[in-house]
Design a protein around this motif. Structure first.
Motif, mmCIF file in Angstrom:
data_model
loop_
_atom_site.group_PDB
_atom_site.id
_atom_site.type_symbol
_atom_site.label_atom_id
_atom_site.label_comp_id
_atom_site.label_asym_id
_atom_site.label_seq_id
_atom_site.Cartn_x
_atom_site.Cartn_y
_atom_site.Cartn_z
ATOM 1 N N THR A 51 54.114 21.378 65.180
ATOM 2 C CA THR A 51 52.782 21.580 65.766
ATOM 3 C C THR A 51 52.323 20.357 66.548
ATOM 4 O O THR A 51 51.776 20.488 67.657
ATOM 5 N N ALA A 52 52.537 19.163 65.990
ATOM 6 C CA ALA A 52 52.141 17.933 66.678
ATOM 7 C C ALA A 52 52.888 17.784 68.002
ATOM 8 O O ALA A 52 52.286 17.436 69.035
ATOM 9 N N SER A 53 54.195 18.063 68.002
ATOM 10 C CA SER A 53 54.981 17.960 69.238
ATOM 11 C C SER A 53 54.554 19.023 70.252
ATOM 12 O O SER A 53 54.397 18.736 71.446
ATOM 13 N N TRP A 54 54.351 20.251 69.764
ATOM 14 C CA TRP A 54 53.973 21.334 70.668
ATOM 15 C C TRP A 54 52.603 21.076 71.293
ATOM 16 O O TRP A 54 52.394 21.347 72.487
ATOM 17 N N ARG A 60 47.224 20.565 77.823
ATOM 18 C CA ARG A 60 46.368 20.949 78.960
ATOM 19 C C ARG A 60 46.212 22.457 79.102
ATOM 20 O O ARG A 60 45.217 22.911 79.686
ATOM 21 N N ILE A 61 47.183 23.215 78.602
ATOM 22 C CA ILE A 61 47.133 24.667 78.829
ATOM 23 C C ILE A 61 46.676 25.441 77.587
ATOM 24 O O ILE A 61 46.466 26.643 77.659
ATOM 25 N N VAL A 62 46.512 24.738 76.458
ATOM 26 C CA VAL A 62 46.126 25.423 75.223
ATOM 27 C C VAL A 62 44.626 25.686 75.234
ATOM 28 O O VAL A 62 43.834 24.792 75.562
ATOM 29 N N LYS A 67 43.491 24.878 70.215
ATOM 30 C CA LYS A 67 43.725 23.433 70.186
ATOM 31 C C LYS A 67 42.986 22.793 68.998
ATOM 32 O O LYS A 67 43.544 21.952 68.278
ATOM 33 N N GLY A 68 41.727 23.210 68.801
ATOM 34 C CA GLY A 68 40.950 22.650 67.704
ATOM 35 C C GLY A 68 41.536 23.012 66.354
ATOM 36 O O GLY A 68 41.612 22.167 65.446
#
Length: 277
Positions: A51-54, A60-62, A67-68
């Motif tokens: 999750t951290a890497s993704w 920018r696109i999430v 994202k939160g």
């Protein structure tokens, strides 16, 4: 490239150790369901890293809601990992100092047993002294024959009292040897926890003995503060380095492609110029 690879391997190594400690700590906290906890902890820890890497690559696109949630999930999972590590290190500390408290109890019990054996010896010796004083009365009155007869009557009682003294002294010898072995083990334990005592004295000074567990707790908190967060941040740093290297390689490729195109154009222009001549 070597530094990027080293950062990535270091991040995975720290994270792997953190996962191992965390799972053991959580299994100790929820001992009744150790295997399910291990499975759950392993899956969540891997999910945290992914999750951290993704998130970094798609920040920018999430959508802000996703994202939160994912960011909160990573932070909570870091907290859970730290809690598991805290449980593991706390259990290790308790396992280390528990024999010390057990030894203290055993030594106190042995001292009490030795005291009881001494009471038996004192009581038997006092009784023997009373018997001797009774015989001295006959000797003082020069009733030697009567005194010897009386002594023969006391033989069974005297033998019983002397046997009690002998048994009590043997018991004291055994208990003293046992106490010595326990005290030797206690010294070894105190030598093992000696460095922690010095740290406690550094924090609390002369009152370190009263705050030893608190000092250990702060040491564990400091360790977990830089353990799992460091692993996650190093993983993100490795992703940043990989992305920057990828962008640099793409820029070099574009530049090289432009140079090749420019050379082709220059060659074509030269060929056309020679043809016109």
């Amino acid at each position: 490239m070597f530094l990027i690879l080293l950062t990535f391997i270091t991040a995975l190594t720290i994270s792997g150790v953190a996962i191992y400690y965390s799972i053991l700590g959580l299994a100790a906290i929820f001992a009744a369901a150790a295997v399910p906890i291990m499975i759950m902890g392993s899956v969540l820890e891997v999910g945290k890293l992914v999750t951290a890497s993704w998130l970094y690559h798609n920040w920018r696109i999430v959508p802000w809601l996703l994202k939160g949630y994912l960011t909160t999930a990573v932070v909570i999972l870091m907290f859970i990992t730290s809690m598991g590590i805290f449980g593991f290190l706390s259990k290790a500390h308790l396992d280390q100092v528990r024999p010390s408290s057990d030894n203290t109890v055993q030594i106190a019990l042995i001292d009490k047993q030795v005291l009881q054996e001494n009471v038996v010896i004192d009581r038997a010796e006092k009784t023997l002294n009373l018997l001797d004083k009774a015989l001295e009365v006959y000797l003082d009155k020069e009733y030697v024959s009567r005194g010897l007869k009386e002594r023969k009557k006391q033989k069974e009682e005297r033998d019983f009292l002397n046997n009690e003294i002998r048994v009590a002294m043997d018991n004291i010898a055994v208990l003293t040897l046992k106490k010595g072995n326990i005290e030797l083990d206690q010294l070894k334990i105190e030598a093992d926890v000696g460095p922690l005592k010095y740290v406690a004295e550094l924090i609390y000074g002369e009152d370190a003995k009263d705050h030893f567990d608190e000092a250990v707790r702060w040491i564990i908190i400091v360790l977990i503060f830089v353990f799992d967060p460091l692993a996650v941040l190093l993983l993100i740093a490795a992703n940043i380095s990989i992305r920057e290297r990828k962008l640099a390689n793409e820029a070099k490729s574009k530049k090289k492609e432009k140079e090749i195109n420019w050379q082709r154009e220059a060659t074509r222009a030269k060929t056309i110029s020679q043809g016109l001549r």
